[in-house]
Enzyme design. Sequence first.
Site, PDB file in Angstrom:
ATOM      1  N   HIS A 157      -5.476  -4.865  -1.961  1.00  0.00           N
ATOM      2  CA  HIS A 157      -6.261  -4.586  -0.763  1.00  0.00           C
ATOM      3  C   HIS A 157      -7.420  -5.555  -0.548  1.00  0.00           C
ATOM      4  CE1 HIS A 157      -3.842  -0.967  -0.958  1.00  0.00           C
ATOM      5  NE2 HIS A 157      -4.215  -0.705   0.273  1.00  0.00           N
ATOM      6  N   GLU A 201      -1.865  -2.355  -8.324  1.00  0.00           N
ATOM      7  CA  GLU A 201      -3.160  -2.523  -7.645  1.00  0.00           C
ATOM      8  C   GLU A 201      -3.624  -1.169  -7.167  1.00  0.00           C
ATOM      9  OE1 GLU A 201      -3.755  -2.039  -4.231  1.00  0.00           O
ATOM     10  OE2 GLU A 201      -1.700  -1.708  -3.553  1.00  0.00           O
ATOM     11  N   SER A 203       0.843  -1.190   0.000  1.00  0.00           N
ATOM     12  CA  SER A 203       0.000   0.000   0.000  1.00  0.00           C
ATOM     13  C   SER A 203       0.881   1.244   0.000  1.00  0.00           C
ATOM     14  CB  SER A 203      -0.969  -0.040   1.190  1.00  0.00           C
ATOM     15  OG  SER A 203      -1.964   0.945   1.074  1.00  0.00           O
TER      16      SER A 203
END
Length: 331
Positions: free
Chosen positions: A301, A231, A114
């Site tokens: 996620h 992502e 992330s």
Amino acid sequence: MQSLFPSKLKPGDEVRVIAPSRTMGVISPENKALALKALENLGLRVTFGKHVDEHDLMYSSSVASRITDLHEAFADQNVKGIISVLGGYNANQLLDSLDYDLIRQNPKIFCGFSDITALGNAIYHKTGLVTYSGLHFSSFAMQKGFEYSLKYFKKIFFSSDPITLLPSKDWADDAWYLDQENRIFHQNSGYKVLQPGQVSGKIIGGNLGTLLLLRGTPYMPVLEETILFLEEVSHARAVEVEEFDRNFQSLLQDPTFPKVRAIVLGRFEHSFGMTEDKLSYVCSKPALKSIPIITNADFGHTTPIFTFPIGGICHLQAEVSGKVKLSIEKH
């Protein structure tokens, strides 16, 4: 740049947990205890940065505190691996203050995903040290549906054998950290082939929005001869797909993008609103017409996720029939 691979972990090794983005203060005491126990069950000795519990208005800590913990972890010869507490929104604040010579001279595992995408890719670009997009410390608190994530964490950090990344059997996108018992899992349909092909390349990527924070800075990796793993996270907004589309377009306009060899997209959360038709449309851009693209991979996620090396070598084979072989040789 020649990739520098850190040593593998073995039982008895010390792993340092630091908070380069959000602080340990947002993790419940129960989940902290569960995560600590899970890592210790791997035979690892877990220590914590001095400032992991600091908590400011941004649910983080000062740049000075975060830099101190990161530098101390790399400088400590007893520490063999460094794992982030969690993601967040401000890891890129550290980039101008990092001692890249210190990191290069003390190569060791650095793992998180992330927001940690900014650090992992910048460190690789500036030092050649292979970093890892994968589990946070907080991830180890998960009680159900964690077997796949743990399996690939162990494969990547405790072994040097080539790894074939097989799809998980099921997946979830729930707030598991709030309710460990009442979880909803969905059957995984496996990889989707948008464009077939067979290539090998160096892995770069992680969270798309975070990676784009590096564009125009000295920290952006060169994309030539790479396989991009990308992502994005859902914020439950009505324009998630449109924003992903324009961010993706921005990456395609990077001067080194024309020599990208393939793209692997991580699974989108349900709340993102990304359909197969929309994703095919997003990936129909002229700049992508000649490269393999596969989607619905187990990173990002949703859970579970595999851990992958930024700077490692990936082999991708995607057939028109939908058959996919995705493997990592150097990690």
